[in-house]
Design a protein around this motif. Structure first.
Motif, PDB file in Angstrom:
ATOM      1  N   THR A 158      14.013 -52.477  12.160  1.00 25.96           N
ATOM      2  CA  THR A 158      12.725 -53.138  11.936  1.00 25.96           C
ATOM      3  C   THR A 158      11.598 -52.130  12.034  1.00 25.96           C
ATOM      4  O   THR A 158      11.694 -51.158  12.778  1.00 25.96           O
ATOM      5  N   THR A 159      10.546 -52.366  11.276  1.00 29.70           N
ATOM      6  CA  THR A 159       9.353 -51.523  11.398  1.00 29.70           C
ATOM      7  C   THR A 159       8.258 -52.302  12.130  1.00 29.70           C
ATOM      8  O   THR A 159       7.141 -51.829  12.263  1.00 29.70           O
ATOM      9  N   LYS A 160       8.625 -53.530  12.557  1.00 32.66           N
ATOM     10  CA  LYS A 160       7.619 -54.371  13.187  1.00 32.66           C
ATOM     11  C   LYS A 160       7.540 -54.124  14.691  1.00 32.66           C
ATOM     12  O   LYS A 160       8.531 -53.746  15.300  1.00 32.66           O
ATOM     13  N   THR A 162      13.068 -58.702  14.532  1.00 32.36           N
ATOM     14  CA  THR A 162      14.369 -58.558  15.180  1.00 32.36           C
ATOM     15  C   THR A 162      15.235 -57.594  14.374  1.00 32.36           C
ATOM     16  O   THR A 162      16.228 -57.085  14.870  1.00 32.36           O
TER      17      THR A 162
HETATM   18  N1  ADP Z   1       8.853 -58.083   1.573  1.00 27.74           N
HETATM   19  C1  ADP Z   1       8.827 -56.971   2.322  1.00 27.74           C
HETATM   20  N2  ADP Z   1       7.801 -56.098   2.210  1.00 27.74           N
HETATM   21  C2  ADP Z   1       7.766 -54.971   2.954  1.00 27.74           C
HETATM   22  N3  ADP Z   1       8.723 -54.611   3.841  1.00 27.74           N
HETATM   23  C3  ADP Z   1       9.768 -55.433   3.993  1.00 27.74           C
HETATM   24  C4  ADP Z   1       9.891 -56.651   3.260  1.00 27.74           C
HETATM   25  N4  ADP Z   1      11.049 -57.239   3.619  1.00 27.74           N
HETATM   26  C5  ADP Z   1      11.615 -56.439   4.549  1.00 27.74           C
HETATM   27  N5  ADP Z   1      10.852 -55.349   4.787  1.00 27.74           N
HETATM   28  C6  ADP Z   1      11.159 -54.240   5.711  1.00 27.74           C
HETATM   29  O1  ADP Z   1      12.510 -54.361   6.117  1.00 27.74           O
HETATM   30  C7  ADP Z   1      12.596 -54.401   7.538  1.00 27.74           C
HETATM   31  C8  ADP Z   1      13.777 -55.254   7.944  1.00 27.74           C
HETATM   32  O2  ADP Z   1      13.583 -56.625   7.590  1.00 27.74           O
HETATM   33  P1  ADP Z   1      14.367 -57.745   8.381  1.00 27.74           P
HETATM   34  O3  ADP Z   1      15.812 -57.408   8.366  1.00 27.74           O
HETATM   35  O4  ADP Z   1      13.975 -59.068   7.826  1.00 27.74           O
HETATM   36  O5  ADP Z   1      13.872 -57.583   9.858  1.00 27.74           O
HETATM   37  P2  ADP Z   1      12.435 -57.921  10.513  1.00 27.74           P
HETATM   38  O6  ADP Z   1      11.684 -58.797   9.548  1.00 27.74           O
HETATM   39  O7  ADP Z   1      12.778 -58.643  11.764  1.00 27.74           O
HETATM   40  O8  ADP Z   1      11.778 -56.604  10.758  1.00 27.74           O
HETATM   41  C9  ADP Z   1      11.241 -54.918   7.989  1.00 27.74           C
HETATM   42  O9  ADP Z   1      10.937 -54.524   9.316  1.00 27.74           O
HETATM   43  C10 ADP Z   1      10.311 -54.292   6.961  1.00 27.74           C
HETATM   44  O10 ADP Z   1      10.025 -52.950   7.304  1.00 27.74           O
END
Ligand code: ADP
Ligand code: MG
Length: 211
Positions: A160-162, A168
């Motif tokens: 995750t980048t969040k 998560t």
């Molecule tokens: N629509 C989107 N736009 C930009 N980045 C996205 C998008 N969908 C996913 N990502 C990137 O992919 C990562 C992994 O997504 P995800 O598996 O859903 O985990 P999370 O949302 O909990 O971080 C995110 O943290 C984000 O960096």
């Protein structure tokens, strides 16, 4: 007296900070539990049936439209009148669409916070259509996009980048697993700062296959 005042202010700030953290962590736990529920409860949730892919999309839209409105995000869904029958678990499919919409909301929010082109409208476009022997569902946003260095990792569990408390890192890994289970494919196209499109390709259930 002045010192006592500062001390009490400090204490108030600390308590506020801690309370914020607690609320953030509850939200995080909610997302994790949500995902695990769909991941782990194989027994109740493994029932597969035939359904029109538009149905779980509509129900995911209902669940997210309030949040989009609140954030001035234009959320829309384009599809034709034709039936788009697929086979799988309805709730897992709904979960996939929800994960994708939530990712788009986060990506738009992040772009807004960095006030990149704040005058431009923010949108999430969903589309479902027939293509040869497949049903193609796409979720497109004009959010922050995905950087070149991250794109190879985003399908990995827990990537995750969040900020902690928000992501998560399970959404995409679970979603791609669900789509694979349905003999489909999940592909991602993204341009940093421009936006992201996630495309699902699922086998169309033909007339003679509908028992
Ligand atoms: N629509 C989107 N736009 C930009 N980045 C996205 C998008 N969908 C996913 N990502 C990137 O992919 C990562 C992994 O997504 P995800 O598996 O859903 O985990 P999370 O949302 O909990 O971080 C995110 O943290 C984000 O960096
Ligand atoms: Mg996610």
């Amino acid at each position: 007296l002045e010192k006592a005042k500062t001390d009490s202010l400090d204490l108030k700030n600390t308590v506020t900070r801690q309370a914020k953290k607690i609320v953030q962590n509850i939200a995080r736990m909610q997302t994790i539990v949500d995902n695990i529920r769909h991941f782990a409860s194989k027994e109740q949730n493994s029932e597969t049936k035939l359904f029109d892919c538009k149905e779980p999309i509509y129900s995911a839209l209902t669940l997210t439209s309030g949040k989009c409105k609140e954030k001035s995000i234009q959320l829309n869904f384009q599809c034709g009148p034709e039936e788009l029958p697929i086979r799988g678990n309805f709730y897992k499919m709904e979960q996939v669409i929800l994960n994708l919409i939530r990712n788009s909301i986060d990506a738009l929010e992040e772009k807004r916070q960095q006030s990149i082109q704040p005058e431009r409208e923010m949108y999430i476009h969903l589309q479902a259509k027939l293509h040869k022997e497949s049903v193609i569902i796409s979720v497109e946003d004009n959010g922050i996009g995905i950087s070149q260095q991250n794109i190879d990792y985003i399908l990995q569990p827990f990537f995750t980048t969040k900020e902690s408390g928000k992501g998560t890192g399970l959404g995409l890994s679970i979603s791609s697993r669900i789509i694979k289970e349905m003999q489909g494919r999940l592909s991602i196209n993204s341009t940093p700062m421009e936006g992201t499109t996630v495309q699902l390709t699922l086998p169309l259930v033909q007339h003679h296959e509908k028992e």
